[in-house]
Design a protein around this motif. Structure first.
Motif, mmCIF file in Angstrom:
data_model
loop_
_atom_site.group_PDB
_atom_site.id
_atom_site.type_symbol
_atom_site.label_atom_id
_atom_site.label_comp_id
_atom_site.label_asym_id
_atom_site.label_seq_id
_atom_site.Cartn_x
_atom_site.Cartn_y
_atom_site.Cartn_z
ATOM 1 N N ARG A 99 0.863 -1.093 -0.044
ATOM 2 C CA ARG A 99 -0.051 -0.017 -0.161
ATOM 3 C C ARG A 99 0.943 1.241 0.042
ATOM 4 N N ASP A 100 1.810 1.254 0.846
ATOM 5 C CA ASP A 100 2.689 2.507 0.895
ATOM 6 C C ASP A 100 3.872 2.496 0.210
ATOM 7 N N GLY A 101 4.416 1.472 -0.256
ATOM 8 C CA GLY A 101 5.682 1.496 -1.225
ATOM 9 C C GLY A 101 6.937 1.641 -0.262
ATOM 10 N N TYR A 102 6.863 1.283 1.060
ATOM 11 C CA TYR A 102 7.965 1.386 1.853
ATOM 12 C C TYR A 102 7.713 0.531 3.127
ATOM 13 N N VAL A 103 8.555 0.302 3.810
ATOM 14 C CA VAL A 103 8.619 -0.350 5.071
ATOM 15 C C VAL A 103 9.277 0.193 6.366
ATOM 16 N N VAL A 104 8.729 0.305 7.312
ATOM 17 C CA VAL A 104 8.986 1.082 8.573
ATOM 18 C C VAL A 104 8.730 0.012 9.715
ATOM 19 N N ARG A 105 9.817 -0.442 10.365
ATOM 20 C CA ARG A 105 9.595 -1.192 11.530
ATOM 21 C C ARG A 105 10.877 -1.395 12.549
#
Length: 245
Positions: A180-186
């Motif tokens: 959905r966002d086009g990136y990953v943050v975690r």
């Protein structure tokens, strides 16, 4: 037999640098332990696999490393994209990794630390993780068409058990968010005190084969810092890709 041999080689590579036990390799490859042992023994004879002095763990052998050095593809990609990593580190004061999708895995082909970065036991050049493990592997998995992604997830099912802190109950949520966002943050489930951010590099090919991942110290990874870093990653990767075309 070739499929079994390649499967064991790939699995051994994902255990670097600590090495893999026979029982784990046999289980993940879906092979009886005696069959896995026979194949590994022949690979040792050919220098593709090495065994530690205790006989308990297997690692890549010298010949496998020499074969890797003979291949220019990953080195050329790393060299070509080094200016991008330099720009990202300068603009964000974060450590950055360049990852290449390699079959069912993501392969770290370059890494650049910012000045003063704390030494963390994070990803090193040559390290290999199954697609979906780590922010870089997750964004590369999300870039695949859904049917190909599901095939990779299914093929990696036995390997994911080793990365349960990365591919646990929230795995599907992270995958959908990445699409959905086009990136990953975690937050890193492996390295305490680190927040990871991953995006793919724009590519005329489909799906994307390269990704960059940032490692921020949790104490400094405020919402505004995360947003700034994501925006810079998007801006610089777009600009760099246009220059390459």
């Amino acid at each position: 037999m070739i499929d079994r041999t390649v499967s064991l080689l790939r699995l051994v590579a994902t255990y670097c640098p600590k090495g893999a036990r026979l029982t784990d390799l046999a289980k993940e490859a879906g092979l009886p332990a005696p069959t896995a042992r026979r194949i590994l023994k022949r690979l040792i004879q050919h220098g593709l696999i090495s065994q530690d002095v205790t006989g308990h763990r297997y690692s890549l052998g010298n010949f496998a490393r020499e074969l890797g050095l003979a291949s220019d593809g990953a080195r050329e990609e790393a060299s070509r994209h080094r200016p991008l990593l330099e720009a990202l580190v300068t603009e964000t004061n974060a450590t950055f990794y360049l990852l290449l999708r390699s079959g069912l895995d993501s392969l770290c082909i370059d890494r650049l630390d910012f000045a003063g970065a704390a030494k963390q036991p994070t990803l090193g050049i040559g390290d290999r993780l199954p697609l979906g493990a780590g922010v870089g592997g997750m964004i590369l998995l999300a870039a695949l068409p859904e049917d190909q992604a599901e095939q990779a997830i299914s093929a990696n099912a036995s390997v994911y058990r080793r990365f349960v802190r990365t591919t646990g109950s929230s795995f599907r949520d992270h995958l959908e968010a990445a699409r959905r966002d086009g990136y990953v943050v975690r937050r890193s489930p492996v390295t305490p005190g680190i927040v990871g951010i991953g995006i793919t590099l724009p590519s005329p090919d489909s799906p994307a084969r390269l990704a960059v991942a940032a490692a921020l110290e949790t104490a400094e990874a405020t919402p505004s810092r995360r947003s700034f870093t994501i925006a810079k990653m998007q801006e610089l990767t777009q600009h760099f890709t246009r220059r390459l075309c």
